[in-house]
Write a protein that holds these residues in place. Structure first.
Motif, PDB file in Angstrom:
ATOM      1  N   ILE A  65       0.874  -0.722   0.271  1.00  0.00           N
ATOM      2  CA  ILE A  65       0.016  -0.375   0.144  1.00  0.00           C
ATOM      3  C   ILE A  65       0.837   1.385  -0.298  1.00  0.00           C
ATOM      4  CG2 ILE A  65      -1.710   1.503   1.091  1.00  0.00           C
ATOM      5  CD1 ILE A  65      -2.798  -1.858   2.424  1.00  0.00           C
ATOM      6  N   ASP A  66       0.997   2.060  -0.396  1.00  0.00           N
ATOM      7  CA  ASP A  66       1.068   3.262  -1.551  1.00  0.00           C
ATOM      8  C   ASP A  66       0.555   4.416  -1.492  1.00  0.00           C
ATOM      9  OD1 ASP A  66       3.501   5.705  -1.627  1.00  0.00           O
ATOM     10  OD2 ASP A  66       3.863   4.870  -3.883  1.00  0.00           O
ATOM     11  N   ILE A  67       0.597   5.320  -0.186  1.00  0.00           N
ATOM     12  CA  ILE A  67      -0.251   6.593   0.374  1.00  0.00           C
ATOM     13  C   ILE A  67       0.634   7.735   0.664  1.00  0.00           C
ATOM     14  CG2 ILE A  67      -1.999   8.059   1.628  1.00  0.00           C
ATOM     15  CD1 ILE A  67      -2.950   4.758   3.041  1.00  0.00           C
ATOM     16  N   ARG A  68       0.335   8.908  -0.455  1.00  0.00           N
ATOM     17  CA  ARG A  68       0.988   9.806  -1.281  1.00  0.00           C
ATOM     18  C   ARG A  68       0.165  11.707  -0.257  1.00  0.00           C
ATOM     19  NH1 ARG A  68       6.699   8.292  -1.569  1.00  0.00           N
ATOM     20  NH2 ARG A  68       6.678   6.086  -2.252  1.00  0.00           N
ATOM     21  N   ASP A  69       0.349  12.162   0.155  1.00  0.00           N
ATOM     22  CA  ASP A  69      -0.460  13.066   0.541  1.00  0.00           C
ATOM     23  C   ASP A  69      -2.008  13.622   0.214  1.00  0.00           C
ATOM     24  OD1 ASP A  69      -0.129  16.063   1.198  1.00  0.00           O
ATOM     25  OD2 ASP A  69      -0.138  16.571  -1.256  1.00  0.00           O
ATOM     26  N   LEU A  70      -2.579  12.145   0.868  1.00  0.00           N
ATOM     27  CA  LEU A  70      -4.403  12.103   0.611  1.00  0.00           C
ATOM     28  C   LEU A  70      -4.392  12.709   1.003  1.00  0.00           C
ATOM     29  CD1 LEU A  70      -5.511   8.273  -0.128  1.00  0.00           C
ATOM     30  CD2 LEU A  70      -6.493   9.860   1.371  1.00  0.00           C
TER      31      LEU A  70
ATOM     32  N   LEU B  60      -9.627   6.318   6.100  1.00  0.00           N
ATOM     33  CA  LEU B  60      -8.600   5.551   5.438  1.00  0.00           C
ATOM     34  C   LEU B  60      -8.717   4.669   4.891  1.00  0.00           C
ATOM     35  CD1 LEU B  60      -5.507   6.446   4.523  1.00  0.00           C
ATOM     36  CD2 LEU B  60      -4.438   6.802   6.605  1.00  0.00           C
ATOM     37  N   LEU B  61      -9.283   3.349   6.206  1.00  0.00           N
ATOM     38  CA  LEU B  61      -9.670   1.547   5.794  1.00  0.00           C
ATOM     39  C   LEU B  61     -10.400   1.500   4.573  1.00  0.00           C
ATOM     40  CD1 LEU B  61      -8.007  -0.823   7.424  1.00  0.00           C
ATOM     41  CD2 LEU B  61     -10.913  -1.047   7.864  1.00  0.00           C
ATOM     42  N   ARG B  62     -10.715   2.420   4.373  1.00  0.00           N
ATOM     43  CA  ARG B  62     -12.121   2.714   4.245  1.00  0.00           C
ATOM     44  C   ARG B  62     -11.874   3.094   2.489  1.00  0.00           C
ATOM     45  NH1 ARG B  62     -17.822   2.340   4.841  1.00  0.00           N
ATOM     46  NH2 ARG B  62     -18.454   2.902   3.779  1.00  0.00           N
ATOM     47  N   VAL B  63     -11.047   4.035   2.224  1.00  0.00           N
ATOM     48  CA  VAL B  63      -9.699   4.479   1.029  1.00  0.00           C
ATOM     49  C   VAL B  63      -9.491   3.467   0.530  1.00  0.00           C
ATOM     50  CG1 VAL B  63      -8.680   5.896   0.087  1.00  0.00           C
ATOM     51  CG2 VAL B  63     -10.225   6.383   2.076  1.00  0.00           C
ATOM     52  N   ILE B  64      -8.647   2.959   1.014  1.00  0.00           N
ATOM     53  CA  ILE B  64      -7.434   1.615   0.453  1.00  0.00           C
ATOM     54  C   ILE B  64      -9.013   0.118   0.243  1.00  0.00           C
ATOM     55  CG2 ILE B  64      -6.655  -0.186   1.678  1.00  0.00           C
ATOM     56  CD1 ILE B  64      -5.102   1.404   4.222  1.00  0.00           C
ATOM     57  N   ALA B  65      -9.375  -0.050   0.851  1.00  0.00           N
ATOM     58  CA  ALA B  65     -11.096  -0.765   0.569  1.00  0.00           C
ATOM     59  C   ALA B  65     -11.631  -0.241  -1.136  1.00  0.00           C
ATOM     60  CB  ALA B  65     -11.643  -0.926   1.792  1.00  0.00           C
ATOM     61  N   ASP B  66     -11.208   0.582  -1.564  1.00  0.00           N
ATOM     62  CA  ASP B  66     -12.537   1.424  -2.316  1.00  0.00           C
ATOM     63  C   ASP B  66     -13.275   1.617  -2.030  1.00  0.00           C
ATOM     64  OD1 ASP B  66     -12.272   2.307  -5.259  1.00  0.00           O
ATOM     65  OD2 ASP B  66     -13.291   0.519  -5.685  1.00  0.00           O
ATOM     66  N   LEU B  67     -14.330   1.857  -0.635  1.00  0.00           N
ATOM     67  CA  LEU B  67     -15.508   2.409  -0.360  1.00  0.00           C
ATOM     68  C   LEU B  67     -15.990   3.498  -0.230  1.00  0.00           C
ATOM     69  CD1 LEU B  67     -15.659  -0.704   2.531  1.00  0.00           C
ATOM     70  CD2 LEU B  67     -16.580  -0.738   0.064  1.00  0.00           C
TER      71      LEU B  67
ATOM     72  N   ILE C 223      -3.052   6.875  -3.989  1.00  0.00           N
ATOM     73  CA  ILE C 223      -3.003   5.709  -3.536  1.00  0.00           C
ATOM     74  C   ILE C 223      -2.916   4.278  -4.124  1.00  0.00           C
ATOM     75  CG2 ILE C 223      -5.422   5.502  -3.018  1.00  0.00           C
ATOM     76  CD1 ILE C 223      -5.382   3.927  -0.879  1.00  0.00           C
ATOM     77  N   SER C 224      -1.718   3.495  -3.775  1.00  0.00           N
ATOM     78  CA  SER C 224      -2.045   2.419  -4.895  1.00  0.00           C
ATOM     79  C   SER C 224      -1.893   1.399  -3.658  1.00  0.00           C
ATOM     80  CB  SER C 224      -0.937   2.186  -6.042  1.00  0.00           C
ATOM     81  OG  SER C 224       0.530   2.005  -4.875  1.00  0.00           O
ATOM     82  N   VAL C 225      -2.878   0.154  -4.417  1.00  0.00           N
ATOM     83  CA  VAL C 225      -2.713  -1.012  -3.645  1.00  0.00           C
ATOM     84  C   VAL C 225      -1.509  -2.452  -4.918  1.00  0.00           C
ATOM     85  CG1 VAL C 225      -4.488  -3.096  -2.187  1.00  0.00           C
ATOM     86  CG2 VAL C 225      -4.698  -0.060  -2.222  1.00  0.00           C
ATOM     87  N   ASN C 226      -0.530  -2.374  -4.379  1.00  0.00           N
ATOM     88  CA  ASN C 226      -0.171  -3.688  -5.434  1.00  0.00           C
ATOM     89  C   ASN C 226       0.278  -3.065  -6.628  1.00  0.00           C
ATOM     90  OD1 ASN C 226       0.337  -5.958  -3.342  1.00  0.00           O
ATOM     91  ND2 ASN C 226      -1.778  -6.461  -3.381  1.00  0.00           N
TER      92      ASN C 226
ATOM     93  N   GLU D  47      -9.563   0.684  -7.213  1.00  0.00           N
ATOM     94  CA  GLU D  47     -11.142  -0.144  -7.614  1.00  0.00           C
ATOM     95  C   GLU D  47     -10.419  -1.122  -8.420  1.00  0.00           C
ATOM     96  OE1 GLU D  47     -14.692   1.005 -10.526  1.00  0.00           O
ATOM     97  OE2 GLU D  47     -13.000   2.111 -10.487  1.00  0.00           O
ATOM     98  N   GLU D  48      -9.026  -1.378  -8.500  1.00  0.00           N
ATOM     99  CA  GLU D  48      -8.489  -2.157  -9.542  1.00  0.00           C
ATOM    100  C   GLU D  48      -8.272  -3.342  -8.525  1.00  0.00           C
ATOM    101  OE1 GLU D  48      -6.030   0.070 -13.313  1.00  0.00           O
ATOM    102  OE2 GLU D  48      -5.231  -0.029 -11.773  1.00  0.00           O
ATOM    103  N   ALA D  49      -7.699  -3.280  -7.707  1.00  0.00           N
ATOM    104  CA  ALA D  49      -7.822  -4.338  -6.578  1.00  0.00           C
ATOM    105  C   ALA D  49      -8.615  -4.950  -5.916  1.00  0.00           C
ATOM    106  CB  ALA D  49      -6.357  -3.376  -5.151  1.00  0.00           C
ATOM    107  N   ARG D  50      -9.770  -3.804  -5.883  1.00  0.00           N
ATOM    108  CA  ARG D  50     -11.515  -4.831  -5.067  1.00  0.00           C
ATOM    109  C   ARG D  50     -11.510  -5.943  -6.431  1.00  0.00           C
ATOM    110  NH1 ARG D  50     -16.529  -3.490  -6.816  1.00  0.00           N
ATOM    111  NH2 ARG D  50     -15.078  -1.037  -7.560  1.00  0.00           N
ATOM    112  N   LEU D  51     -11.171  -5.031  -7.512  1.00  0.00           N
ATOM    113  CA  LEU D  51     -12.137  -5.979  -8.653  1.00  0.00           C
ATOM    114  C   LEU D  51     -11.679  -7.119  -8.452  1.00  0.00           C
ATOM    115  CD1 LEU D  51     -13.400  -3.635 -11.082  1.00  0.00           C
ATOM    116  CD2 LEU D  51     -15.141  -4.076 -10.007  1.00  0.00           C
ATOM    117  N   LYS D  52      -9.801  -7.650  -8.626  1.00  0.00           N
ATOM    118  CA  LYS D  52      -9.525  -8.385  -8.289  1.00  0.00           C
ATOM    119  C   LYS D  52      -9.061  -9.397  -6.754  1.00  0.00           C
ATOM    120  CE  LYS D  52      -5.884  -7.113 -11.821  1.00  0.00           C
ATOM    121  NZ  LYS D  52      -5.831  -8.194 -12.718  1.00  0.00           N
TER     122      LYS D  52
END
Length: 263
Positions: free
Chosen positions: A9-14, A54-61, A69-72, A77-82
């Protein structure tokens, strides 16, 4: 975080601002955080500080309004769909008309796995949370702690890379909470999952985490990130050791510095 570490997880100036009838609500402000594969990260702070947001942003909620923000390496959204994360809510959120086994198998049915595969996975993950023998019980026949263990098994059933947990033990009494903390630590060691965990409890955060993210009152800012190097094997009595108490003191000081410590 070292430059060559793998950032899951990479969160930048969010930042995130909610628009309401009473005006904007600034939920998160300029958050920066990198999470390595296999870490156990706890978010701690006062109510309304943006931990769950913040947790919900990671989860695309929820969607950030600024920053990145990137997840993997993907968007949330892409991480959620995968199907790269499992989410455990504050309440177990089990269907009362489904027994334990069928609650765990629900996402597997949605994903189209065969009956044999669904049953095998349910058996594996129920054993992992010490619920073998309870497969045919219904949620109303279980204690609150057992229900939450079912929800953890369900979140793990499709083998996600990340486990996102929003105060899963907050409503439980201290004795049950201690037991589930021990079981969760064991589960984390066995699976090697990356875990993001929201809590209000300083002892819980220190006991479980590899790093603790301390957040300020709204607008939620990350005001400290504390290493928690207590080793992977942590008996409950580690909470009485000087090393544990030093980390807990630093967390408490961080919360006070954010004008958020209550008690």
């Amino acid at each position: 975080m070292t430059p060559d570490a793998e950032a899951v997880i990479d969160i930048r100036d969010l930042s995130l601002t909610f628009q309401t009838d009473d005006g904007p609500v600034y939920a998160l402000s300029h958050a920066n955080l990198q999470v390595r594969k296999g870490e156990f990260i706890s978010f701690i702070g006062p109510s309304g500080c943006g931990k769950t947001t913040l947790l919900r942003v990671i989860a695309d909620l929820e969607k950030a309004t600024a920053g990145a923000i990137s997840v993997n390496g993907l968007s949330p959204e892409e991480a959620r769909l995968k199907r790269q994360y499992g989410y455990v809510f504050q309440a177990p959120a089990l269907y009362p008309w489904r027994n334990v086994e069928r609650n765990v198998m629900l996402p597997l049915e949605v994903f189209g796995l065969t009956k044999e595969e669904r049953e095998a996975r349910a058996k594996t993950y129920l054993a992992m949370v010490n619920l073998t023998g309870f497969e045919k019980k219904y949620p109303w026949q279980l204690s609150g702690g057992m229900q939450q263990r079912v929800s953890i098994a369900r979140a793990l059933s499709f083998d996600p890379d990340l486990l996102l947990m929003d105060e899963p033990f907050g409503a439980l009494d201290e004795i049950v909470r201690d037991t589930l903390n021990e079981q969760l630590l064991k589960l984390w060691r066995e699976t090697g999952k990356t875990v993001i965990f929201v809590t209000h409890s300083i002892p819980e955060a220190v006991f479980l985490s590899t790093r603790i993210v301390v957040m300020s009152p709204r607008p939620g800012r990350i005001i400290d990130v504390i290493d928690c190097d207590l080793g992977p094997d942590r008996p409950l009595d580690i909470r009485e050791t000087p090393a544990f108490l030093r980390i807990a003191h630093r967390v408490r000081e961080g919360l006070r510095a954010g004008h958020s410590y209550e008690g």
